[in-house]
Write a protein that holds these residues in place. Sequence first.
Motif, short mmCIF file in Angstrom:
data_model
loop_
_atom_site.label_atom_id
_atom_site.label_comp_id
_atom_site.label_asym_id
_atom_site.label_seq_id
_atom_site.Cartn_x
_atom_site.Cartn_y
_atom_site.Cartn_z
N HIS A 171 -3.06 46.05 19.83
CA HIS A 171 -2.82 44.61 19.70
C HIS A 171 -1.61 44.19 20.53
O HIS A 171 -1.66 43.20 21.28
N VAL A 172 -0.53 44.96 20.44
CA VAL A 172 0.68 44.61 21.20
C VAL A 172 0.50 44.91 22.68
O VAL A 172 0.87 44.10 23.54
N LYS A 173 -0.07 46.05 22.98
CA LYS A 173 -0.23 46.45 24.39
C LYS A 173 -1.06 45.43 25.17
O LYS A 173 -0.77 45.11 26.33
N SER A 174 -2.09 44.88 24.52
CA SER A 174 -2.97 43.94 25.21
C SER A 174 -2.37 42.55 25.34
O SER A 174 -2.81 41.75 26.17
N ARG A 175 -1.38 42.26 24.52
CA ARG A 175 -0.82 40.90 24.52
C ARG A 175 0.54 40.81 25.22
O ARG A 175 0.92 39.73 25.67
N LEU A 176 1.29 41.89 25.26
CA LEU A 176 2.60 41.85 25.91
C LEU A 176 2.58 42.70 27.17
O LEU A 176 2.21 42.21 28.23
N ALA A 177 3.01 43.93 27.06
CA ALA A 177 3.02 44.81 28.24
C ALA A 177 2.96 46.25 27.76
O ALA A 177 3.34 46.57 26.64
N ALA A 178 2.51 47.13 28.66
CA ALA A 178 2.34 48.52 28.27
C ALA A 178 3.66 49.16 27.87
O ALA A 178 3.70 50.03 26.99
N HIS A 179 4.75 48.74 28.50
CA HIS A 179 6.04 49.37 28.18
C HIS A 179 6.67 48.79 26.90
O HIS A 179 7.68 49.30 26.43
N GLU A 180 6.07 47.73 26.32
CA GLU A 180 6.66 47.09 25.15
C GLU A 180 5.96 47.44 23.84
O GLU A 180 6.47 47.09 22.77
N TYR A 181 4.84 48.10 23.91
CA TYR A 181 4.15 48.38 22.65
C TYR A 181 4.90 49.45 21.87
O TYR A 181 5.56 50.32 22.45
N PRO A 182 4.85 49.44 20.54
CA PRO A 182 5.57 50.44 19.74
C PRO A 182 4.87 51.80 19.78
O PRO A 182 3.78 51.96 19.23
N ARG A 183 5.51 52.76 20.43
CA ARG A 183 4.94 54.10 20.48
C ARG A 183 5.01 54.78 19.12
O ARG A 183 4.23 55.69 18.83
N LEU A 184 5.96 54.34 18.30
CA LEU A 184 6.12 54.87 16.96
C LEU A 184 5.99 53.74 15.95
O LEU A 184 6.56 52.66 16.15
N ILE A 185 5.25 53.96 14.89
CA ILE A 185 5.10 52.96 13.82
C ILE A 185 5.27 53.65 12.48
O ILE A 185 4.60 54.66 12.20
N ASP A 186 6.16 53.14 11.67
CA ASP A 186 6.28 53.57 10.28
C ASP A 186 5.83 52.44 9.37
O ASP A 186 6.31 51.30 9.53
N PHE A 187 4.92 52.73 8.47
CA PHE A 187 4.54 51.76 7.43
C PHE A 187 5.50 51.95 6.25
O PHE A 187 5.65 53.06 5.74
N VAL A 188 6.16 50.88 5.85
CA VAL A 188 7.19 50.97 4.82
C VAL A 188 6.91 49.97 3.70
O VAL A 188 6.13 49.02 3.86
N ASP A 189 7.57 50.18 2.57
CA ASP A 189 7.39 49.30 1.42
C ASP A 189 8.16 47.99 1.57
O ASP A 189 7.76 46.95 1.05
N SER A 190 9.32 48.05 2.25
CA SER A 190 10.15 46.86 2.42
C SER A 190 11.08 47.10 3.59
O SER A 190 11.21 48.23 4.08
N LEU A 191 11.73 46.03 4.06
CA LEU A 191 12.68 46.12 5.16
C LEU A 191 14.09 45.87 4.64
O LEU A 191 14.29 45.00 3.79
N PRO A 192 15.06 46.61 5.14
CA PRO A 192 16.45 46.36 4.72
C PRO A 192 16.93 45.03 5.27
O PRO A 192 16.76 44.74 6.45
N MET A 193 17.52 44.22 4.39
CA MET A 193 17.96 42.88 4.78
C MET A 193 19.46 42.73 4.50
O MET A 193 20.00 43.31 3.55
N THR A 194 20.12 41.92 5.33
CA THR A 194 21.48 41.52 5.01
C THR A 194 21.42 40.48 3.90
O THR A 194 20.35 39.99 3.52
N THR A 195 22.58 40.09 3.39
CA THR A 195 22.63 39.06 2.35
C THR A 195 22.19 37.71 2.88
O THR A 195 21.94 36.80 2.11
N THR A 196 22.11 37.57 4.20
CA THR A 196 21.64 36.32 4.79
C THR A 196 20.18 36.39 5.23
O THR A 196 19.70 35.53 5.94
N GLY A 197 19.47 37.44 4.81
CA GLY A 197 18.05 37.53 5.09
C GLY A 197 17.68 38.04 6.46
O GLY A 197 16.52 37.98 6.85
N LYS A 198 18.65 38.55 7.22
CA LYS A 198 18.36 39.10 8.53
C LYS A 198 18.05 40.59 8.40
O LYS A 198 18.58 41.28 7.54
#
Length: 550
Positions: free
Chosen positions: A499-526
């Motif tokens: 999906h990413v490779k076809s829409r952006l560029a070959a060098h930008e697609y994620p070669r590694l993907i981890d499926f996670v339960d949640s993402l770490p966030m700062t107190t400001t939601g970043k």
Amino acid sequence: MRFLPPGDTYEEIYAAFRWQVPASYNMGAAVCDRHATGNPPALIYVDGDGRVERYGFGDLKKLSNRLANVLKSFGVVPGDRMGILLPQCPEAAIAHVAAYKMGAIALPLFALFGDEALQYRLHNSGAKILVTDRSNADKIDAIQDRLPDLARVIVIDEPGADGWTRLLERASDDFEVVPTKADDPCLLIYTSGTTGPPKGALHAHRTMLGHMPGNEFFHEFYPQPGDLFWTPADWAWIGALMDLLMPAWFHGVPVLVFRAPKFDPEQAFAMMEAHRVHNTFLPPTALKLMRQIEDPKRPFPGSLRTCFTGGEPMGEELLAWGRDALGCTINEGYGQTECNLVVANCSSLYPVRAGSMGRPAPGHRLAIIDAEGSVLPRGEKGQIAVRRPDPVMMLEYWRNPDATRDKYVGDWLITGDTGWQDEDDYFWFVCRDDDVITSAGYRIGPGEIEDCLMRHPAVSLAAVVGVPDKIRTEVVKAFIVVKPGIVADDALRTAIQAHVKSRLAAHEYPRLIDFVDSLPMTTTGKIKRRDLRLAPPTAVGKPRNSPDLP
């Protein structure tokens, strides 16, 4: 009465605008006392049980005067720091106004901070007094012996003689506002930044005026009849305090006060519908979670007039979703704790371009500069910088002259963000300086990849970082939370990469993907990309409950 001059085009308004900052100015009087006559509505508070309390500006004037007299009796003098460790509630707002009116410095603290975070901020600031609630007072009890400057703690739900209610009952509601100068300090907000311990950005009373051009832009020239503001974000964050609460009150517009312990997107829609919210600030994380509701028009018929977001770039999908589901164009803005709200979108005045943070708000001068402070040509990437003097700009980093000095290159405040400016004055965020991914000679910003990932039908949340690679220096790695009911497996991983490779560029697609339960966030939601860069590979999982919002 609007702050901006009249005009039909962006260029006309920007050219006509002039700062008018008086020598003497008090933010507390500006947002409260000048609206008190007749007691017009100021605050609608919905507590955790659904009970509603209403306050007028006259009520807030009397209550803040009472608190100011209490603080004065405790020995608080102009320049003293007062911690405010509370969630969204009337007492938090009253404490802010009281501190400003008496010349003290308000220190907002996130209610979910742990012991170490609170100890550092209270100790570093030398806070003399703290306003909190019973649930947070226990944290303070545990660190009280390490806070030599903290002389008094006021607990808002303490029933005894030293509790909030009894203290205010015994105090006079007459108080003479301290005649502060516009450059006198009034607000100290700590920002984690990217390196070292948190730094306290010290702001003057004039910051209220500095915030208004951007506020009027992204809220489409408010006040308008029926305007009512609400945000799920915590007031300890400058984005909620100075992008919504205080600016609304600057114009005498009422604010809905409600913040659930955990953000619930369906509850957010229902709350806006029930109280006919016209204006809101929704952080990007909140928008992404609300976007997952299949039919938002069912619970939310659309009273919303304006919606502002900021903190992370907004892609085309969120922009299109907002027009359909919210009934208005989401106006993105840009700023940081040290120099907030200097760029804004205003959809009624100029088109919002997906991915762009907008154009410089009137009165603010920005450029893309190089490391030596030279302005770069349009289209070239460099440091996003703001030129001083500017009334929204911090006075200094609290007790940190070296960090204050390093924040500037000549007369340019450097934001630490890489970006570029197009020929039509729109600014485009690329990434934080330390978030740039260098892969096989390419410099890659994570934002574009994250936006592309979010357009995949299985993706709920996504974050992208660079991780070391012996051949390419770094490779792109994505951390993905999938939508409920989606099986996170190797087949999905391959599909997302394609999906990413076809829409952006070959060098930008994620070669590694981890499926996670949640993402770490700062107190400001970043997203805390530093944590993700250090994270070990994780197992495939299912998404948990919504993350906390700022």
